[in-house]
Design a protein around this motif. Structure first.
Motif, PDB file in Angstrom:
ATOM      1  N   HIS A   1      -9.439 -23.125  39.812  1.00  0.00           N
ATOM      2  CA  HIS A   1      -9.945 -21.956  40.521  1.00  0.00           C
ATOM      3  C   HIS A   1      -9.096 -20.752  40.119  1.00  0.00           C
ATOM      4  O   HIS A   1      -7.902 -20.911  39.840  1.00  0.00           O
ATOM      5  CB  HIS A   1      -9.809 -22.108  42.044  1.00  0.00           C
ATOM      6  N   LEU A   2      -9.702 -19.568  40.129  1.00  0.00           N
ATOM      7  CA  LEU A   2      -8.937 -18.330  39.933  1.00  0.00           C
ATOM      8  C   LEU A   2      -9.105 -17.470  41.175  1.00  0.00           C
ATOM      9  O   LEU A   2     -10.237 -17.182  41.587  1.00  0.00           O
ATOM     10  CB  LEU A   2      -9.428 -17.562  38.705  1.00  0.00           C
ATOM     11  N   VAL A   3      -7.978 -17.097  41.767  1.00  0.00           N
ATOM     12  CA  VAL A   3      -7.956 -16.204  42.921  1.00  0.00           C
ATOM     13  C   VAL A   3      -7.119 -15.003  42.517  1.00  0.00           C
ATOM     14  O   VAL A   3      -5.943 -15.152  42.178  1.00  0.00           O
ATOM     15  CB  VAL A   3      -7.352 -16.891  44.165  1.00  0.00           C
ATOM     16  N   ASN A   4      -7.743 -13.839  42.535  1.00  0.00           N
ATOM     17  CA  ASN A   4      -7.054 -12.613  42.126  1.00  0.00           C
ATOM     18  C   ASN A   4      -6.911 -11.700  43.328  1.00  0.00           C
ATOM     19  O   ASN A   4      -7.880 -11.465  44.041  1.00  0.00           O
ATOM     20  CB  ASN A   4      -7.850 -11.926  41.010  1.00  0.00           C
ATOM     21  N   THR A   5      -5.695 -11.216  43.565  1.00  0.00           N
ATOM     22  CA  THR A   5      -5.458 -10.297  44.679  1.00  0.00           C
ATOM     23  C   THR A   5      -4.861  -9.004  44.160  1.00  0.00           C
ATOM     24  O   THR A   5      -4.304  -8.957  43.068  1.00  0.00           O
ATOM     25  CB  THR A   5      -4.502 -10.899  45.722  1.00  0.00           C
TER      26      THR A   5
ATOM     27  N   ALA B   1       0.852  -6.189  49.744  1.00  0.00           N
ATOM     28  CA  ALA B   1       1.393  -7.413  49.142  1.00  0.00           C
ATOM     29  C   ALA B   1       1.587  -8.499  50.197  1.00  0.00           C
ATOM     30  O   ALA B   1       1.225  -9.662  49.980  1.00  0.00           O
ATOM     31  CB  ALA B   1       2.708  -7.110  48.433  1.00  0.00           C
ATOM     32  N   LYS B   2       2.128  -8.136  51.340  1.00  0.00           N
ATOM     33  CA  LYS B   2       2.331  -9.117  52.417  1.00  0.00           C
ATOM     34  C   LYS B   2       0.986  -9.633  52.942  1.00  0.00           C
ATOM     35  O   LYS B   2       0.818 -10.829  53.163  1.00  0.00           O
ATOM     36  CB  LYS B   2       3.135  -8.488  53.549  1.00  0.00           C
ATOM     37  N   ARG B   3       0.034  -8.720  53.118  1.00  0.00           N
ATOM     38  CA  ARG B   3      -1.275  -9.106  53.638  1.00  0.00           C
ATOM     39  C   ARG B   3      -1.999 -10.021  52.645  1.00  0.00           C
ATOM     40  O   ARG B   3      -2.543 -11.057  53.024  1.00  0.00           O
ATOM     41  CB  ARG B   3      -2.099  -7.848  53.916  1.00  0.00           C
ATOM     42  N   CYS B   4      -2.011  -9.668  51.365  1.00  0.00           N
ATOM     43  CA  CYS B   4      -2.683 -10.483  50.349  1.00  0.00           C
ATOM     44  C   CYS B   4      -2.006 -11.840  50.183  1.00  0.00           C
ATOM     45  O   CYS B   4      -2.680 -12.854  49.999  1.00  0.00           O
ATOM     46  CB  CYS B   4      -2.737  -9.744  49.010  1.00  0.00           C
ATOM     47  N   ALA B   5      -0.677 -11.864  50.255  1.00  0.00           N
ATOM     48  CA  ALA B   5       0.051 -13.136  50.155  1.00  0.00           C
ATOM     49  C   ALA B   5      -0.301 -14.053  51.327  1.00  0.00           C
ATOM     50  O   ALA B   5      -0.517 -15.261  51.137  1.00  0.00           O
ATOM     51  CB  ALA B   5       1.550 -12.888  50.094  1.00  0.00           C
ATOM     52  N   ALA B   6      -0.393 -13.497  52.521  1.00  0.00           N
ATOM     53  CA  ALA B   6      -0.742 -14.307  53.693  1.00  0.00           C
ATOM     54  C   ALA B   6      -2.158 -14.867  53.563  1.00  0.00           C
ATOM     55  O   ALA B   6      -2.407 -16.034  53.869  1.00  0.00           O
ATOM     56  CB  ALA B   6      -0.614 -13.467  54.965  1.00  0.00           C
ATOM     57  N   VAL B   7      -3.088 -14.058  53.082  1.00  0.00           N
ATOM     58  CA  VAL B   7      -4.461 -14.529  52.880  1.00  0.00           C
ATOM     59  C   VAL B   7      -4.492 -15.618  51.815  1.00  0.00           C
ATOM     60  O   VAL B   7      -5.151 -16.649  51.977  1.00  0.00           O
ATOM     61  CB  VAL B   7      -5.396 -13.364  52.499  1.00  0.00           C
ATOM     62  N   THR B   8      -3.758 -15.413  50.722  1.00  0.00           N
ATOM     63  CA  THR B   8      -3.743 -16.396  49.638  1.00  0.00           C
ATOM     64  C   THR B   8      -3.151 -17.724  50.101  1.00  0.00           C
ATOM     65  O   THR B   8      -3.666 -18.792  49.768  1.00  0.00           O
ATOM     66  CB  THR B   8      -2.962 -15.845  48.422  1.00  0.00           C
ATOM     67  N   ARG B   9      -2.084 -17.688  50.893  1.00  0.00           N
ATOM     68  CA  ARG B   9      -1.510 -18.929  51.435  1.00  0.00           C
ATOM     69  C   ARG B   9      -2.531 -19.653  52.320  1.00  0.00           C
ATOM     70  O   ARG B   9      -2.684 -20.877  52.238  1.00  0.00           O
ATOM     71  CB  ARG B   9      -0.229 -18.633  52.217  1.00  0.00           C
ATOM     72  N   THR B  10      -3.216 -18.905  53.168  1.00  0.00           N
ATOM     73  CA  THR B  10      -4.223 -19.498  54.046  1.00  0.00           C
ATOM     74  C   THR B  10      -5.374 -20.090  53.233  1.00  0.00           C
ATOM     75  O   THR B  10      -5.841 -21.192  53.512  1.00  0.00           O
ATOM     76  CB  THR B  10      -4.740 -18.445  55.045  1.00  0.00           C
ATOM     77  N   LEU B  11      -5.804 -19.361  52.204  1.00  0.00           N
ATOM     78  CA  LEU B  11      -6.873 -19.838  51.333  1.00  0.00           C
ATOM     79  C   LEU B  11      -6.438 -21.098  50.590  1.00  0.00           C
ATOM     80  O   LEU B  11      -7.200 -22.077  50.496  1.00  0.00           O
ATOM     81  CB  LEU B  11      -7.272 -18.744  50.333  1.00  0.00           C
TER      82      LEU B  11
END
Length: 178
Positions: A18-22, A163-173
């Motif tokens: 999978h590719l997830v880009n933030t 950066a903090k918001r995207c990192a939190a979303v990526t961890r949850t994802l």
């Protein structure tokens, strides 16, 4: 180009599934405010112009006009984003190009040509790479500005928040994908 090269390395060398880009983007939509999150339904280029050869504005020769994000990843990313930033997430088209958009006239042209909800600089390249490699993808963008000359927050301040918001979303994802 750099984003596409990195995505290709991830596919070719590391065999990603999978590719997830933030990252961050300028809003093209009155309903997307600074700090909101946008999950890609699809991505397209706003500055590719091969219309004189019979292609649609934004279409690379031999490629589709838009690159559809994986529906399961979109749903999981939306749920993860809502868990991190409730009530401030939308799903829509990402418009990518090789320029920082900060002029109202250019913003209006991009909206007319793409119907995109945000503009940024690498999502479509990553989406095209995912398409060519048959790897599902999704793009997450934190809205940093209104893609015009109305910036309210300095970039370094917003970058840290995004950066903090995207990192939190990526961890949850990532946890949802495990």
């Amino acid at each position: 180009v750099n984003a596409a090269m990195c995505a290709q390395i991830l596919c070719s060398v590391f065999g990603v599934t999978h590719l997830v880009n933030t990252g961050i983007a300028g809003s093209l939509c009155a309903d997307l405010d600074i700090g909101d999150l946008l999950i890609s339904s699809d991505a397209m280029y706003h500055d590719v112009d091969c219309v004189h050869f019979g292609y649609t504005m934004g279409q690379m020769p031999g490629m589709p006009v838009t690159y559809e994000a994986d529906k399961t990843l979109v749903e999981l990313a939306f749920n993860a984003a809502e868990a991190v930033n409730p009530g401030h997430t939308k799903i829509g088209r990402i418009a990518s190009g090789d320029q920082f958009v900060a002029v109202k006239e250019l913003k209006e042209k991009i909206i007319a040509n793409t119907q995109g909800l945000c503009t940024e600089m690498e999502g479509a390249a990553i989406a095209q790479t995912a398409y060519r490699n048959k790897v599902p993808f999704v793009i997450l963008r934190a809205i940093s500005d209104k893609a015009d000359d109305s910036a309210e927050m300095d970039y370094p301040t917003f970058e840290a928040i995004a950066a903090k918001r995207c990192a939190a979303v990526t961890r949850t994802l990532a946890a949802a994908l495990a």
